[in-house]
Structure formats: structure tokens, C-alpha cells
Write a protein that holds these residues in place. Structure first.
Motif, mmCIF file in Angstrom:
data_model
loop_
_atom_site.group_PDB
_atom_site.id
_atom_site.type_symbol
_atom_site.label_atom_id
_atom_site.label_comp_id
_atom_site.label_asym_id
_atom_site.label_seq_id
_atom_site.Cartn_x
_atom_site.Cartn_y
_atom_site.Cartn_z
ATOM 1 N N ARG A 223 -8.300 -20.655 3.353
ATOM 2 C CA ARG A 223 -7.483 -19.458 3.157
ATOM 3 C C ARG A 223 -8.124 -18.289 3.888
ATOM 4 N NH1 ARG A 223 -4.966 -16.974 -1.537
ATOM 5 N NH2 ARG A 223 -3.642 -15.323 -0.647
ATOM 6 N N PRO A 224 -7.372 -17.549 4.715
ATOM 7 C CA PRO A 224 -7.960 -16.374 5.357
ATOM 8 C C PRO A 224 -8.401 -15.338 4.319
ATOM 9 C CG PRO A 224 -5.933 -17.003 6.474
ATOM 10 C CD PRO A 224 -5.999 -17.815 5.211
ATOM 11 N N TYR A 225 -9.639 -14.935 4.381
ATOM 12 C CA TYR A 225 -10.179 -13.942 3.448
ATOM 13 C C TYR A 225 -9.377 -12.653 3.490
ATOM 14 C CZ TYR A 225 -13.675 -10.578 1.656
ATOM 15 O OH TYR A 225 -14.340 -9.577 0.982
ATOM 16 N N ASP A 226 -8.921 -12.274 4.681
ATOM 17 C CA ASP A 226 -8.199 -11.011 4.832
ATOM 18 C C ASP A 226 -6.803 -11.051 4.217
ATOM 19 O OD1 ASP A 226 -10.347 -9.894 6.102
ATOM 20 O OD2 ASP A 226 -9.589 -10.270 8.123
ATOM 21 N N ASP A 227 -6.331 -12.247 3.850
ATOM 22 C CA ASP A 227 -5.019 -12.342 3.190
ATOM 23 C C ASP A 227 -5.051 -11.770 1.780
ATOM 24 O OD1 ASP A 227 -3.914 -13.528 5.377
ATOM 25 O OD2 ASP A 227 -3.577 -15.492 4.444
ATOM 26 N N ILE A 228 -6.233 -11.659 1.199
ATOM 27 C CA ILE A 228 -6.370 -11.251 -0.195
ATOM 28 C C ILE A 228 -6.705 -9.767 -0.270
ATOM 29 C CG2 ILE A 228 -7.714 -11.568 -2.304
ATOM 30 C CD1 ILE A 228 -8.095 -14.499 -1.399
ATOM 31 N N GLU A 229 -5.906 -9.016 -1.023
ATOM 32 C CA GLU A 229 -6.178 -7.594 -1.215
ATOM 33 C C GLU A 229 -7.340 -7.446 -2.193
ATOM 34 O OE1 GLU A 229 -4.028 -3.400 -2.561
ATOM 35 O OE2 GLU A 229 -2.819 -5.163 -2.115
ATOM 36 N N LYS A 230 -8.331 -6.678 -1.789
ATOM 37 C CA LYS A 230 -9.486 -6.452 -2.655
ATOM 38 C C LYS A 230 -9.283 -5.130 -3.396
ATOM 39 C CE LYS A 230 -10.835 -9.320 0.670
ATOM 40 N NZ LYS A 230 -10.000 -9.633 1.856
ATOM 41 N N THR A 231 -9.087 -5.225 -4.702
ATOM 42 C CA THR A 231 -8.950 -4.023 -5.516
ATOM 43 C C THR A 231 -10.166 -3.914 -6.421
ATOM 44 O OG1 THR A 231 -7.827 -4.900 -7.499
ATOM 45 C CG2 THR A 231 -6.464 -4.489 -5.542
ATOM 46 N N ASP A 258 -9.744 -2.601 -0.416
ATOM 47 C CA ASP A 258 -8.451 -2.131 0.076
ATOM 48 C C ASP A 258 -7.800 -1.108 -0.855
ATOM 49 O OD1 ASP A 258 -8.254 -4.020 2.352
ATOM 50 O OD2 ASP A 258 -8.183 -5.521 0.754
ATOM 51 N N GLN A 259 -8.063 -1.212 -2.147
ATOM 52 C CA GLN A 259 -7.451 -0.299 -3.107
ATOM 53 C C GLN A 259 -8.434 -0.006 -4.233
ATOM 54 O OE1 GLN A 259 -3.490 0.234 -5.987
ATOM 55 N NE2 GLN A 259 -3.629 -1.546 -4.644
ATOM 56 N N VAL A 260 -8.614 1.271 -4.534
ATOM 57 C CA VAL A 260 -9.430 1.691 -5.670
ATOM 58 C C VAL A 260 -8.487 2.151 -6.765
ATOM 59 C CG1 VAL A 260 -11.294 3.150 -6.512
ATOM 60 C CG2 VAL A 260 -11.260 2.447 -4.115
ATOM 61 N N ILE A 261 -8.637 1.566 -7.948
ATOM 62 C CA ILE A 261 -7.813 1.916 -9.099
ATOM 63 C C ILE A 261 -8.717 2.635 -10.094
ATOM 64 C CG2 ILE A 261 -6.400 1.009 -10.985
ATOM 65 C CD1 ILE A 261 -6.051 -1.493 -8.954
ATOM 66 N N PHE A 262 -8.391 3.888 -10.356
ATOM 67 C CA PHE A 262 -9.221 4.698 -11.233
ATOM 68 C C PHE A 262 -8.686 4.619 -12.663
ATOM 69 C CE2 PHE A 262 -10.442 6.529 -7.171
ATOM 70 C CZ PHE A 262 -11.806 6.718 -7.345
ATOM 71 N N SER A 263 -9.558 4.208 -13.572
ATOM 72 C CA SER A 263 -9.235 4.154 -14.988
ATOM 73 C C SER A 263 -9.548 5.504 -15.603
ATOM 74 C CB SER A 263 -10.056 3.048 -15.669
ATOM 75 O OG SER A 263 -9.753 2.963 -17.037
ATOM 76 N N VAL A 264 -8.520 6.149 -16.152
ATOM 77 C CA VAL A 264 -8.676 7.487 -16.714
ATOM 78 C C VAL A 264 -9.126 7.330 -18.159
ATOM 79 C CG1 VAL A 264 -7.566 9.702 -17.132
ATOM 80 C CG2 VAL A 264 -6.849 8.293 -15.186
ATOM 81 N N ARG A 265 -10.419 7.442 -18.406
ATOM 82 C CA ARG A 265 -10.964 7.099 -19.712
ATOM 83 C C ARG A 265 -10.747 8.187 -20.769
ATOM 84 N NH1 ARG A 265 -14.099 2.439 -19.781
ATOM 85 N NH2 ARG A 265 -13.128 1.073 -18.225
#
Length: 284
Positions: A223-231, A258-265
Motif C-alpha cells: 500500500r502506498p504510504y502517501d495514500d493514508i492521511e496522517k491526522t 496532513d491534518q492537526v485536530i485540536f481537542s478543545v479541553r
């Protein structure tokens, strides 16, 4: 780099009657600000590290369906659904419904589950971890089958479905994006390489190593590594400054995220969306 927001707490000022209007405001603001994604936890009790079990917790897919009706562009997902909570055929129908009603904006966030306390409290079976991973893999197989329109019987060790019919089909093609949460190196990241469109990991010192392990699993799976979105899930505190958040995003971008998801604590942080909107503009 895409920026997302996770809402893990509904302990809002004014009590339960204020949950709907405040959550709606956050969802609309995030949507209009151009954030990439909106996430809620799929828990039934509040989790340790965020608050006491007795604090308000909305059912995840009901909350996302509400958000779908008042937003237009932002993608929507649970981070993440414990595989023990719902039978896989029902879970696929639930995610498909969210996808159809949102115009194709659903994520399928899923993992092996960990919170035995809420399962015991609500009477949900919570088998040993090895069995939960078998359930997770079969759930992924069932989801792929149902989203492909394959109604043939499924006979697994954990689940048996005579006719996995899924009508209407999802609007997302070929299916809602599959995100697997967790950083287990032997099982979880192998399942990411085999089945998922995205991985979700924590912003922690071991992140580069986890990504290297995922790369190795991808090579073994062909599987191409770049196919997977890294969040990556990071934490936005009440005292987080723009400079601190820019450092976080810049550092993670350098690591290949690829994406940073911020958890608003904080239960309600009115400055959270404007801060994240500025990040999205700067790094988009």
C-alpha cells in the motif's frame, strides 16, 4: 496542512439547556471559518482526563447529525467509535445516514475500544482485547462490503450477516473515509495500512516512530504510504497562544502530518475557533 476541531466536553455555562445553542454556534463558526473537520468523541460517559464520568456527554452520531443540518462544508466524524458499541451492520447504516444527510461529509472513525467503565455501566459486552481486535477487523470488512453494494452473506468468527443490505448507499465515493484511531504497532497500524484512508495518532514524542511503523506496514501490505492521511490529535488549552499553536502545526507538518485536530479541553472556549481559523489561513 488542514486544521480540525474536536469537541470533547459539553459542560457548558447555563446547564443542559445551553448545550444545543452553544454546540450549534461552535459548529457553525468552525464551518464558516473554513476548518477542515469537526469531531466528537463516541463515548457515553465523560472520560478521565477530560472530566468526571457524570459530566454531560452527548451520543456521538446524534450530535453529528445535528451539526450536519446547520453546516455546509466541514467534514464530520467520531474520534473514534469503539467497535463494541454497535453491531457493525447497524454502525455502517448509521455512518451512511450521516453521509447522506450531510451531502457526503461523513468520516468513519473507529477503533478497538478501551473504556470498560462505560460498557459495564450501560451493560455493553466488553470482551478481551484480542477479541475486540477481531471484531474491529471484521467490522472493517463488513463496512467495505456494504459500501461496495455487496449483499452476499458474511460469515466471520465474530459476526454473521445474512444480507448486509445498505440502502441508500453513501454519497461519498467509494465510501466515507475510514479513519482508525490508535497507535498500537502490531495490530492497529497494520489495520490502518490494510483498510483505512487515515490514521489518527497523538501529538507525542513517539509520533515519528509510529509513522515509521505505519510506513513499514504499508510496505508489507503493498500500500502506498502517501495514500493514508496522517491526522494527529493535539490539545488546545485555554491559555494557548497563537505562537504556541503555530509551533505545534509547523513541527507536525515537518513530521509529515496532513491534518492537526485540536481537542478543545475547556468546556467552552469562545476563542478556540478564531485561533484555529487563523492557523488554517496561515498553513492552508
Amino acid at each position: 496542512m488542514r486544521i480540525g476541531i474536536q469537541i470533547p466536553s459539553f459542560t457548558y455555562p447555563g446547564g443542559p439547556e445551553q448545550i444545543a445553542p452553544i454546540f450549534a454556534r461552535v459548529a457553525r463558526d468552525a464551518d464558516q471559518a473554513g476548518l477542515a473537520s469537526l469531531w466528537v468523541m463516541d463515548h457515553f460517559f465523560q472520560i478521565r482526563g477530560v472530566g468526571a464520568a457524570e459530566e454531560p456527554m452527548l451520543e456521538g452520531y446524534s450530535a453529528l447529525s445535528y451539526a450536519a443540518a446547520i453546516t455546509e462544508r466541514i467534514t464530520l466524524g467520531t474520534m473514534v467509535t469503539g467497535v463494541v458499541y454497535r453491531h457493525p451492520g447497524i454502525l455502517v447504516k448509521t455512518v451512511t445516514t450521516l453521509d447522506v444527510l450531510s451531502g457526503g461529509r461523513a468520516w468513519f472513525g473507529v477503533g478497538a475500544a478501551w473504556n470498560a467503565e462505560e460498557s459495564a455501566g450501560l451493560g455493553v459486552p466488553f470482551p478481551p482485547v484480542a477479541q475486540r481486535f477481531e471484531q474491529l477487523e471484521e467490522t472493517l470488512l463488513i463496512a467495505k462490503r456494504m459500501w461496495a453494494g455487496d449483499e452476499s452473506p458474511f460469515a466471520g468468527r465474530q459476526y454473521q450477516l445474512d444480507r448486509p443490505l445498505n440502502s441508500p448507499p453513501s454519497l461519498s465515493r467509494p465510501h466515507p473515509r475510514i479513519l482508525i484511531g490508535g497507535g498500537g504497532e502490531k495490530k492497529t497500524l497494520r489495520l490502518v495500512a490494510r483498510y483505512a484512508d487515515a490514521t489518527n495518532l497523538f501529538d507525542a514524542p513517539e509520533l515519528p516512530h509510529k509513522l515509521d511503523v505505519l510506513r513499514e506496514h504499508c510496505a508489507r501490505e503493498g500500500r502506498p504510504y502517501d495514500d493514508i492521511e496522517k491526522t494527529v490529535l493535539s490539545i488546545l488549552r485555554a491559555d494557548s497562544t497563537p505562537a504556541e499553536l503555530e509551533e505545534v502545526v509547523g513541527r507536525l507538518a515537518e513530521q509529515g502530518v496532513d491534518q492537526v485536530i485540536f481537542s478543545v479541553r475547556q468546556p467552552y472556549e469562545p476563542n478556540a475557533v478564531p485561533l484555529l481559523a487563523d492557523l488554517a489561513t496561515k498553513f492552508g
